[in-house]
Scaffold this motif. Structure first.
Motif, PDB file in Angstrom:
ATOM      1  N   ASN A   1       0.806  -1.219   0.000  1.00  0.00           N
ATOM      2  CA  ASN A   1       0.000   0.000   0.000  1.00  0.00           C
ATOM      3  C   ASN A   1       0.846   1.279   0.000  1.00  0.00           C
ATOM      4  N   ASP A   2       2.122   1.150  -0.278  1.00  0.00           N
ATOM      5  CA  ASP A   2       2.991   2.329  -0.292  1.00  0.00           C
ATOM      6  C   ASP A   2       2.562   3.355  -1.334  1.00  0.00           C
ATOM      7  N   PHE A   3       1.858   2.899  -2.357  1.00  0.00           N
ATOM      8  CA  PHE A   3       1.440   3.817  -3.417  1.00  0.00           C
ATOM      9  C   PHE A   3       0.507   4.913  -2.903  1.00  0.00           C
ATOM     10  N   LEU A   4      -0.068   4.709  -1.731  1.00  0.00           N
ATOM     11  CA  LEU A   4      -1.001   5.694  -1.185  1.00  0.00           C
ATOM     12  C   LEU A   4      -0.298   6.950  -0.667  1.00  0.00           C
ATOM     13  N   TYR A   5       0.992   6.822  -0.335  1.00  0.00           N
ATOM     14  CA  TYR A   5       1.711   7.940   0.276  1.00  0.00           C
ATOM     15  C   TYR A   5       2.381   8.796  -0.796  1.00  0.00           C
ATOM     16  N   PRO A   6       2.287  10.118  -0.682  1.00  0.00           N
ATOM     17  CA  PRO A   6       2.935  10.991  -1.657  1.00  0.00           C
ATOM     18  C   PRO A   6       4.453  11.021  -1.527  1.00  0.00           C
ATOM     19  N   ASP A   7       5.003  10.709  -0.347  1.00  0.00           N
ATOM     20  CA  ASP A   7       6.454  10.721  -0.152  1.00  0.00           C
ATOM     21  C   ASP A   7       6.824   9.555   0.747  1.00  0.00           C
ATOM     22  N   ILE A   8       7.100   8.410   0.124  1.00  0.00           N
ATOM     23  CA  ILE A   8       7.261   7.182   0.887  1.00  0.00           C
ATOM     24  C   ILE A   8       8.527   7.171   1.728  1.00  0.00           C
ATOM     25  N   ASN A   9       9.534   7.955   1.359  1.00  0.00           N
ATOM     26  CA  ASN A   9      10.743   7.992   2.174  1.00  0.00           C
ATOM     27  C   ASN A   9      10.554   8.795   3.453  1.00  0.00           C
ATOM     28  N   ASN A  10       9.515   9.612   3.514  1.00  0.00           N
ATOM     29  CA  ASN A  10       9.215  10.376   4.718  1.00  0.00           C
ATOM     30  C   ASN A  10       8.134   9.680   5.534  1.00  0.00           C
ATOM     31  N   ILE A  11       8.367   8.401   5.780  1.00  0.00           N
ATOM     32  CA  ILE A  11       7.506   7.604   6.652  1.00  0.00           C
ATOM     33  C   ILE A  11       8.357   7.168   7.831  1.00  0.00           C
ATOM     34  N   LEU A  12       7.900   7.424   9.036  1.00  0.00           N
ATOM     35  CA  LEU A  12       8.665   7.024  10.211  1.00  0.00           C
ATOM     36  C   LEU A  12       8.241   5.617  10.626  1.00  0.00           C
ATOM     37  N   VAL A  13       9.209   4.707  10.680  1.00  0.00           N
ATOM     38  CA  VAL A  13       8.908   3.301  10.983  1.00  0.00           C
ATOM     39  C   VAL A  13       9.409   2.956  12.383  1.00  0.00           C
ATOM     40  N   LEU A  14       8.630   2.171  13.099  1.00  0.00           N
ATOM     41  CA  LEU A  14       8.932   1.903  14.505  1.00  0.00           C
ATOM     42  C   LEU A  14       8.436   0.529  14.917  1.00  0.00           C
ATOM     43  N   ALA A  15       9.133  -0.033  15.905  1.00  0.00           N
ATOM     44  CA  ALA A  15       8.680  -1.279  16.530  1.00  0.00           C
ATOM     45  C   ALA A  15       8.050  -1.009  17.882  1.00  0.00           C
ATOM     46  N   GLY A  16       8.238   0.211  18.391  1.00  0.00           N
ATOM     47  CA  GLY A  16       7.663   0.557  19.677  1.00  0.00           C
ATOM     48  C   GLY A  16       8.028   1.975  20.052  1.00  0.00           C
ATOM     49  N   ASN A  17       7.289   2.519  21.001  1.00  0.00           N
ATOM     50  CA  ASN A  17       7.605   3.848  21.528  1.00  0.00           C
ATOM     51  C   ASN A  17       7.174   3.928  22.990  1.00  0.00           C
ATOM     52  N   HIS A  18       7.079   5.125  23.520  1.00  0.00           N
ATOM     53  CA  HIS A  18       6.801   5.329  24.938  1.00  0.00           C
ATOM     54  C   HIS A  18       5.350   5.040  25.306  1.00  0.00           C
ATOM     55  N   ASP A  19       4.510   4.706  24.329  1.00  0.00           N
ATOM     56  CA  ASP A  19       3.098   4.406  24.591  1.00  0.00           C
ATOM     57  C   ASP A  19       2.743   2.950  24.294  1.00  0.00           C
ATOM     58  N   THR A  20       3.723   2.146  23.892  1.00  0.00           N
ATOM     59  CA  THR A  20       3.435   0.761  23.509  1.00  0.00           C
ATOM     60  C   THR A  20       4.203  -0.211  24.398  1.00  0.00           C
ATOM     61  N   ASN A  21       3.721  -1.432  24.472  1.00  0.00           N
ATOM     62  CA  ASN A  21       4.475  -2.455  25.186  1.00  0.00           C
ATOM     63  C   ASN A  21       5.828  -2.664  24.528  1.00  0.00           C
ATOM     64  N   ARG A  22       6.829  -2.933  25.328  1.00  0.00           N
ATOM     65  CA  ARG A  22       8.179  -3.141  24.821  1.00  0.00           C
ATOM     66  C   ARG A  22       8.201  -4.313  23.834  1.00  0.00           C
ATOM     67  N   ILE A  23       8.901  -4.102  22.736  1.00  0.00           N
ATOM     68  CA  ILE A  23       8.943  -5.152  21.710  1.00  0.00           C
ATOM     69  C   ILE A  23       9.585  -6.426  22.254  1.00  0.00           C
ATOM     70  N   ASN A  24      10.556  -6.300  23.154  1.00  0.00           N
ATOM     71  CA  ASN A  24      11.180  -7.498  23.721  1.00  0.00           C
ATOM     72  C   ASN A  24      10.291  -8.177  24.752  1.00  0.00           C
ATOM     73  N   GLU A  25       9.384  -7.434  25.350  1.00  0.00           N
ATOM     74  CA  GLU A  25       8.377  -8.033  26.226  1.00  0.00           C
ATOM     75  C   GLU A  25       7.413  -8.882  25.403  1.00  0.00           C
ATOM     76  N   ILE A  26       7.001  -8.340  24.279  1.00  0.00           N
ATOM     77  CA  ILE A  26       6.040  -9.031  23.422  1.00  0.00           C
ATOM     78  C   ILE A  26       6.594 -10.374  22.956  1.00  0.00           C
ATOM     79  N   TYR A  27       7.911 -10.402  22.676  1.00  0.00           N
ATOM     80  CA  TYR A  27       8.510 -11.621  22.127  1.00  0.00           C
ATOM     81  C   TYR A  27       9.446 -12.321  23.116  1.00  0.00           C
ATOM     82  N   GLY A  28       9.209 -12.098  24.418  1.00  0.00           N
ATOM     83  CA  GLY A  28       9.908 -12.878  25.434  1.00  0.00           C
ATOM     84  C   GLY A  28      11.411 -12.703  25.449  1.00  0.00           C
ATOM     85  N   ALA A  29      11.888 -11.524  25.114  1.00  0.00           N
ATOM     86  CA  ALA A  29      13.325 -11.212  25.126  1.00  0.00           C
ATOM     87  C   ALA A  29      14.126 -12.192  24.271  1.00  0.00           C
ATOM     88  N   ASP A  30      13.511 -12.626  23.181  1.00  0.00           N
ATOM     89  CA  ASP A  30      14.183 -13.561  22.276  1.00  0.00           C
ATOM     90  C   ASP A  30      15.081 -12.772  21.317  1.00  0.00           C
TER      91      ASP A  30
END
Length: 616
Positions: free
Chosen positions: A421-450
């Protein structure tokens, strides 16, 4: 008696002439793109006075509101040189008192400053939880909440000096940009470490340091070729903000007549912003509702409010020498108002960058908010916002690596469908990608520190299009579950940030073996990414995942990188003929993770739950 009267008159005169007005912005800059400047002048019964500048500066408009303590004075700074000017306050044509106002010179090429972009890797911290560099400011006389590390939701004492003290750590990790959650004063009696209920928009919270400390942070980072991003809140202010305590106008905030003290919580239904079928009542319930009881919702439809916020943001860019903004709850603002705010800043700094938090779960709905969106154009809307966050990718990341079988729509197919669905964005390089932030459960918590799963997650984040953002401590395997233990659990103190901590993960010798494994992988990956323009701006070609193995390429005319993520619980062997249109004549490549030479001629064997980044 005559002498007594003379003394009395002298004292009265001194009182009148020593009267002090609060003026914001506290000073400004000459030669700005927009020469118009609105001065907010505050003081007891201030509207009783007429105002004028003694020379040079022209006043173009004066607004007196229903609150007699305010005057809004608009001036033009066009062709006005840097210097200090005298603002006079008069009554019956007599000068009662004066205030000095300064126009400062801008930094050289300030308007052309370059913001963060896809060549950067952003590190997100909560400053109260990162490092305590100055214990002397843990508690201050003019702030209510005091430090208590035993309270997960309390203040712990991290500060700007703590960040400065550990910039070498961030540089070693491969970080090129720092996003700190807000540092402005938040004088709420509880939960003030969060700092999203701000009480003074021109003042760093004294428990973090001073305005000068913030300037010094930017300077120290720029010396390391790193960028500083300010977390900016336009949607709401704190209930303890001095202007909220004495509103300039009743419509400065969204006041709900039926609510207790004007409060009604937002419905959070952001889709009403563009839903062509939405009722006006539902639109207002979302956009005009308060985020929380301590966060009055600001009315950007009021031109005095909007101008105040535009100028405040620009003031911080100039004062602190910033490289970007991250705007909290972007899509909760009045959408026309926030578009004007964004455009005003981008007009002043054409190469700047602003990332808006648009936490939605549809690519079309998020794309609506990016600058020049064709979707937004349907209802003639342009936010002028350069960067939005890829929350749909985040939605996929937090579930797909636990799905060993991709079936019809699971596992790595979730990533594939997101990028389809990248075609929907007018500037695909200006997309901020993340696995987690200060409002989400820790990514290592979700996957058992694997560790293997962490490697798959970070490989994806670091090699797809857009701007990667990582959350402090994830590079050490930090855990945290807010659903069970509250928000404080995902915002734990960085180990080693406080004197006496049993573990100091800022140093190689202080890390545990497990922390070292996480850190060394992250360090190698992030530093490799730094110089790879093929990752920063190259094109993407992806292949439909098979057996839960996802293969995609980043490529330019003279460089190619092949990324393989095996999310299968078993080793897989790939027939490389399938990828021949990208591999072409290349015979070998180097896996930057294992540093092994890889043959590209026949098949490729990849172990279960592992990744490869093959540089041709």
């Amino acid at each position: 008696m005559k002498n007594f009267v003379s003394i009395l008159m002298l004292l009265l005169s001194m009182t009148l002439f020593s009267q002090t007005a609060k003026i914001e912005p506290p000073f400004w800059y000459a030669e700005m793109h927009n020469p118009e400047l609105q001065l907010m002048v505050y003081g007891e019964n201030m509207s009783q006075y007429e105002v004028r500048f003694s020379n040079t500066i022209e006043i173009t408009d004066i607004v007196k509101t229903e609150n007699p303590n305010y005057i809004f004075v608009t001036i033009t700074t066009e062709n006005v040189s840097p210097g200090t000017y005298e603002l006079q306050f008069l009554k019956d044509n007599k000068i009662i008192f004066t205030e000095s106002y300064e126009l400062r010179a801008r930094r050289e090429n300030s308007a052309l400053r370059k913001g963060f972009d896809s060549s950067d890797l952003i590190y997100l911290i909560m400053p109260d939880r990162f490092a305590n560099g100055n214990p002397d400011n843990d508690n201050t006389d003019d702030t209510v909440e005091k430090a208590n590390r035993e309270e997960p939701s309390g203040r712990h004492g991290g500060d700007i000096q703590g960040i400065i003290d550990h910039l070498d750590y961030l540089e070693e990790l491969g970080v090129t940009a720092l996003w700190s959650t807000p540092l402005l004063e938040d004088n709420e009696p509880i939960f003030s470490y969060h700092t999203y209920a701000q009480s003074d928009y021109y003042k760093i919270d004294p428990r973090f340091g001073t305005n000068a400390d913030y300037q010094r942070l930017a300077s120290e980072m720029h010396q390391r070729d790193m960028k500083l991003i300010m977390d900016y809140v336009t949607n709401h202010w704190g209930s303890k903000h001095w202007m909220i305590q004495d509103l300039p106008t009743k419509d400065w905030i969204h006041y709900w007549e039926d609510g207790e003290e004007g409060f009604q919580r937002s419905s959070h239904k952001m889709t009403t912003q563009f839903d062509s079928n939405a009722s006006e009542a539902d639109k207002e319930a979302c956009m005009n509702g308060w985020f929380d009881t301590t966060m009055p919702d600001i009315n950007q439809k009021n031109p005095l409010v909007l101008k105040y916020m535009i100028q405040n943001a620009i003031w911080w860019v100039e004062f602190a020498d910033l490289d970007g903004f991250r705007v909290d709850t972007y899509s909760y603002n009045d959408k026309e108002g926030i578009a004007k705010w964004t455009k005003a800043i981008m007009d002043e700094y054409p190469n700047f960058n602003i990332a808006g938090e648009v936490w939605m779960h549809s690519q079309a709905q998020m794309a609506y908010w990016q600058k020049d969106s064709k979707i937004g154009a349907i209802d003639n809307y342009n936010s002028h916002l350069p960067t939005v966050m890829d929350f749909t990718l985040h939605d996929a990341i937090v579930v797909m690596f636990a799905e060993d079988d991709q079936e019809w729509d699971k596992g790595m197919l979730r990533a594939y469908e997101n990028f389809a669905n990248d075609f929907l964005y007018p500037d695909i390089n200006n997309i901020l990608v993340l696995a987690g932030n200060h409002d989400t459960n820790r990514i290592n918590e979700i996957y058992g520190a694997d560790l293997n799963t962490y490697k798959m997650v970070m490989t994806l984040i670091a090699t797809v299009r857009g701007i990667p953002q990582v959350y402090y401590g994830d590079e050490l395997g930090m855990l945290g579950n807010k659903d069970v233990n509250g928000d404080g659990d995902i915002r734990q103190d960085f180990p080693g940030g406080w004197k006496g901590d049993p573990i100091n993960a800022f140093t190689a010798e202080g890390r545990t073996a497990e922390q070292t494994d996480f850190f060394e992988f992250s360090k190698n990956l992030f530093n490799w990414r730094k110089s790879k323009s093929v990752i920063h701006t190259g094109k993407t070609m992806q292949f439909v995942p098979q057996n839960n193995v996802y293969v995609y390429f980043r490529y330019t005319d003279d460089s190619t990188v092949m990324v393989v993520i095996n999310n299968n619980a078993e080793t897989q062997t790939l027939d490389l003929k399938r990828f021949q249109e990208v591999i072409k004549a290349h015979k070998t490549g180097t896996d930057i993770i294992s540093e092994a030479q890889i043959s590209l001629e026949n098949t490729l064997r990849i172990d279960a739950k592992t990744t490869m980044i093959i540089e041709f």
